[in-house]
Motif scaffolding. Structure first.
Motif, PDB file in Angstrom:
ATOM      1  N   ASP A 189     -13.029   2.369  -8.369  1.00  0.00           N
ATOM      2  CA  ASP A 189     -13.610   3.318  -7.598  1.00  0.00           C
ATOM      3  C   ASP A 189     -12.406   4.659  -7.249  1.00  0.00           C
ATOM      4  N   HIS A 190     -11.487   4.174  -8.002  1.00  0.00           N
ATOM      5  CA  HIS A 190     -10.266   5.257  -7.678  1.00  0.00           C
ATOM      6  C   HIS A 190      -9.945   5.528  -6.427  1.00  0.00           C
ATOM      7  N   SER A 191      -9.721   4.606  -5.611  1.00  0.00           N
ATOM      8  CA  SER A 191      -9.583   4.663  -4.076  1.00  0.00           C
ATOM      9  C   SER A 191      -8.731   3.412  -3.628  1.00  0.00           C
ATOM     10  N   PHE A 192      -8.583   3.400  -2.401  1.00  0.00           N
ATOM     11  CA  PHE A 192      -7.675   2.450  -1.713  1.00  0.00           C
ATOM     12  C   PHE A 192      -8.227   2.013  -0.578  1.00  0.00           C
ATOM     13  N   ASN A 193      -8.722   0.591  -0.308  1.00  0.00           N
ATOM     14  CA  ASN A 193      -9.136  -0.028   0.894  1.00  0.00           C
ATOM     15  C   ASN A 193      -7.890  -0.597   1.861  1.00  0.00           C
ATOM     16  N   PHE A 194      -8.146  -0.143   3.197  1.00  0.00           N
ATOM     17  CA  PHE A 194      -7.210  -0.625   4.015  1.00  0.00           C
ATOM     18  C   PHE A 194      -7.889  -1.416   5.124  1.00  0.00           C
ATOM     19  N   TYR A 195      -6.811  -2.389   5.183  1.00  0.00           N
ATOM     20  CA  TYR A 195      -7.198  -3.898   6.082  1.00  0.00           C
ATOM     21  C   TYR A 195      -6.286  -3.865   7.346  1.00  0.00           C
ATOM     22  N   LYS A 196      -6.674  -4.348   8.712  1.00  0.00           N
ATOM     23  CA  LYS A 196      -5.778  -4.613   9.508  1.00  0.00           C
ATOM     24  C   LYS A 196      -4.850  -5.823   9.106  1.00  0.00           C
ATOM     25  N   PHE A 223     -15.470  -3.744  -2.855  1.00  0.00           N
ATOM     26  CA  PHE A 223     -14.896  -3.247  -4.125  1.00  0.00           C
ATOM     27  C   PHE A 223     -15.804  -2.864  -5.176  1.00  0.00           C
ATOM     28  N   LYS A 224     -15.645  -1.901  -5.898  1.00  0.00           N
ATOM     29  CA  LYS A 224     -16.752  -1.644  -6.917  1.00  0.00           C
ATOM     30  C   LYS A 224     -16.574  -2.226  -8.133  1.00  0.00           C
ATOM     31  N   ASP A 225     -15.470  -2.726  -8.215  1.00  0.00           N
ATOM     32  CA  ASP A 225     -15.307  -3.909  -9.645  1.00  0.00           C
ATOM     33  C   ASP A 225     -13.810  -4.763  -9.257  1.00  0.00           C
ATOM     34  N   ASP A 226     -12.590  -4.277 -10.060  1.00  0.00           N
ATOM     35  CA  ASP A 226     -11.639  -4.939 -10.022  1.00  0.00           C
ATOM     36  C   ASP A 226     -10.953  -4.673  -8.604  1.00  0.00           C
ATOM     37  N   ILE A 227     -10.409  -5.654  -7.950  1.00  0.00           N
ATOM     38  CA  ILE A 227      -9.395  -5.783  -6.868  1.00  0.00           C
ATOM     39  C   ILE A 227      -7.987  -5.879  -7.443  1.00  0.00           C
ATOM     40  N   GLU A 228      -7.310  -4.700  -7.247  1.00  0.00           N
ATOM     41  CA  GLU A 228      -6.014  -4.601  -7.712  1.00  0.00           C
ATOM     42  C   GLU A 228      -4.720  -4.764  -6.959  1.00  0.00           C
ATOM     43  N   GLY A 229      -3.904  -3.774  -6.967  1.00  0.00           N
ATOM     44  CA  GLY A 229      -2.651  -3.787  -6.540  1.00  0.00           C
ATOM     45  C   GLY A 229      -2.714  -3.761  -4.854  1.00  0.00           C
ATOM     46  N   ILE A 230      -1.575  -4.520  -4.438  1.00  0.00           N
ATOM     47  CA  ILE A 230      -1.458  -4.792  -2.926  1.00  0.00           C
ATOM     48  C   ILE A 230      -0.375  -4.256  -2.342  1.00  0.00           C
ATOM     49  N   ALA A 231      -0.291  -3.705  -1.212  1.00  0.00           N
ATOM     50  CA  ALA A 231       0.765  -3.061  -0.539  1.00  0.00           C
ATOM     51  C   ALA A 231       0.833  -3.310   0.862  1.00  0.00           C
ATOM     52  N   TYR A 287       4.486  -2.551  10.869  1.00  0.00           N
ATOM     53  CA  TYR A 287       4.630  -1.687  12.302  1.00  0.00           C
ATOM     54  C   TYR A 287       5.050  -2.705  13.092  1.00  0.00           C
ATOM     55  N   PRO A 288       5.668  -2.321  14.172  1.00  0.00           N
ATOM     56  CA  PRO A 288       6.197  -3.474  15.002  1.00  0.00           C
ATOM     57  C   PRO A 288       5.135  -4.173  15.699  1.00  0.00           C
ATOM     58  N   ASN A 289       5.310  -5.351  16.320  1.00  0.00           N
ATOM     59  CA  ASN A 289       4.301  -6.331  16.842  1.00  0.00           C
ATOM     60  C   ASN A 289       3.214  -6.659  15.898  1.00  0.00           C
ATOM     61  N   GLY A 290       3.352  -6.840  14.527  1.00  0.00           N
ATOM     62  CA  GLY A 290       2.584  -7.393  13.853  1.00  0.00           C
ATOM     63  C   GLY A 290       1.579  -6.442  13.691  1.00  0.00           C
ATOM     64  N   GLU A 291       1.523  -5.071  13.901  1.00  0.00           N
ATOM     65  CA  GLU A 291       0.604  -4.016  13.664  1.00  0.00           C
ATOM     66  C   GLU A 291       0.863  -3.750  12.113  1.00  0.00           C
ATOM     67  N   GLY A 292       0.085  -2.920  11.379  1.00  0.00           N
ATOM     68  CA  GLY A 292      -0.013  -2.321   9.928  1.00  0.00           C
ATOM     69  C   GLY A 292      -1.241  -2.634   9.376  1.00  0.00           C
ATOM     70  N   PHE A 293      -0.924  -2.349   8.133  1.00  0.00           N
ATOM     71  CA  PHE A 293      -2.156  -2.638   7.017  1.00  0.00           C
ATOM     72  C   PHE A 293      -1.793  -3.121   5.973  1.00  0.00           C
ATOM     73  N   ILE A 294      -3.005  -3.809   5.269  1.00  0.00           N
ATOM     74  CA  ILE A 294      -3.034  -4.387   3.945  1.00  0.00           C
ATOM     75  C   ILE A 294      -3.841  -3.418   2.931  1.00  0.00           C
ATOM     76  N   ILE A 295      -3.194  -2.807   2.061  1.00  0.00           N
ATOM     77  CA  ILE A 295      -3.568  -1.740   1.467  1.00  0.00           C
ATOM     78  C   ILE A 295      -3.726  -2.151  -0.165  1.00  0.00           C
ATOM     79  N   VAL A 296      -5.123  -2.173  -0.608  1.00  0.00           N
ATOM     80  CA  VAL A 296      -5.540  -2.655  -1.880  1.00  0.00           C
ATOM     81  C   VAL A 296      -6.148  -1.707  -2.777  1.00  0.00           C
ATOM     82  N   SER A 297      -5.736  -1.630  -4.074  1.00  0.00           N
ATOM     83  CA  SER A 297      -6.414  -0.641  -5.039  1.00  0.00           C
ATOM     84  C   SER A 297      -7.899  -1.282  -5.292  1.00  0.00           C
ATOM     85  N   ASN A 298      -8.808  -0.141  -5.075  1.00  0.00           N
ATOM     86  CA  ASN A 298     -10.331  -0.699  -5.525  1.00  0.00           C
ATOM     87  C   ASN A 298     -10.205   0.322  -6.901  1.00  0.00           C
TER      88      ASN A 298
END
Length: 337
Positions: free
Chosen positions: A274-281, A248-256, A260-271
């Motif tokens: 940086d005006h962007s979003f980081n995606f984590y498994k 992250f460039k500075d503040d770590i913000e909103g989380i979504a 998806y089935p079987n525990g798949e999917g993503f943790i999406i966090v506002s950077n």
């Protein structure tokens, strides 16, 4: 010469706001709010998904609100709440049991200047809280009594519903409070279940998101990383992980949380800066990618991965934009699968 100066100014602005990533344009942008937009929550109308509602907070100390938007981004006036003292975050949950024969979906939001959270039945927008539930009541420092983030948790084993609440400032241990929501013949009650969550002591913790299925709660310690705990108090207060700080460039913000089935999917966090979003498994919280969705200084975001009609056949991602509105992205455009 004038053209050169103008082009130079444009270049400086683009350099300041740009992150070098190609922009994925929104499907649409909502109507503008009167004050500052902050955090969205998507309620799925299970009987008619095309009539689902996006709730978004609008921050003002006197005439704040939680506005309801349809899937075309238009404000639904008779589902919107105003006259709220600085609402920060909002969340929804399904099937809150009122009595043996009645259950309702609910919306919870923080009312910061009154040091409380509010609970409403949706979609009829009936208050269930007798004016609000006070939070952080044992604190003497006013800054530590001011709620910010909220996230609801429904235990898949017991169906018990509780809400995690963060605040403007707090201690290094027990920054979050978890309140159980229960109903009896006297009405709905919010009972403190525990104090949980470490805090670095820098900046604040606002954003919270709960993964009901896997049983984890995530919160953004804005200057250092994303913290992960068990959502069920019976599993203990130990921090499971902290990740993402270096991304992250500075503040770590909103989380979504995209599920998806079987525990798949993503943790999406506002950077945010940086005006962007980081995606984590979702499975192991490892970094996947960063996307530019066109928003500026995003605070809150939310996502659903079920079909909401022809415009959103694989779900909807909603994010706050620092121009008094929210961006809708069809989940297909995020290329999650």
């Amino acid at each position: 010469m004038k053209k050169v100066i103008i082009l130079g100014i444009v270049a400086v602005v683009m350099a300041a706001c740009g992150n070098g990533l190609p922009e994925i344009a929104p499907t649409l942008v909502t109507e503008k709010l009167p004050h500052d937009s902050d955090d969205p929550a998507i309620w799925i109308n299970k009987d008619n998904p095309e009539q689902s509602i996006v709730f978004g907070t609008n921050k003002d100390e006197i005439d704040g609100g939680v506005y309801a938007f349809d899937l075309d981004g238009k404000i639904i006036k008779d589902k919107s709440l105003t006259g709220i003292a600085y609402p920060n975050n909002v969340d929804v949950e399904y099937g809150f049991k009122i009595n043996d024969s009645t259950a309702t979906d609910i919306m919870v939001f923080s009312e910061r200047e009154k040091h409380q959270i509010r609970v409403y039945a949706i979609p009829d927008m009936t208050p269930l809280d007798n004016g609000g539930f006070k939070v952080f009541v044992d604190e003497t420092d006013v800054e530590m009594k001011r709620p910010m983030g909220v996230s609801l948790y429904k235990n898949p084993k017991t169906n018990a519903i509780s809400v995690f609440v963060s605040r403007k400032n707090g201690p290094t241990e027990g920054y979050l409070h978890q309140y159980g929501l229960e109903a009896d013949s006297l009405g709905v009650h919010a009972n403190l279940l525990r104090k949980v969550g470490k805090f670095s002591g820098t900046k604040e913790i606002e954003a919270i998101a709960v993964d009901d299925e896997l049983g984890f709660v995530y919160c953004s310690d804005e200057g250092v990383g994303i913290r992960k705990f068990y959502a069920d108090p019976k599993m203990g207060n130990e921090e499971i992980a902290m990740f993402g700080g270096e991304d992250f460039k500075d503040d770590i913000e909103g989380i979504a949380i995209a599920t998806y089935p079987n525990g798949e999917g993503f943790i999406i966090v506002s950077n945010q800066q940086d005006h962007s979003f980081n995606f984590y498994k979702r499975s192991d919280n490892s970094y996947v990618k960063t996307l530019n969705l066109g928003t500026i200084e995003t605070d809150g975001c939310d996502i659903v991965t079920t079909a909401l009609g022809e415009k959103y056949p694989n779900g909807l991602f909603v994010s706050m934009n620092d121009e008094k509105d929210f961006f809708y992205h069809a989940v297909d455009s995020l290329k999650l699968k």
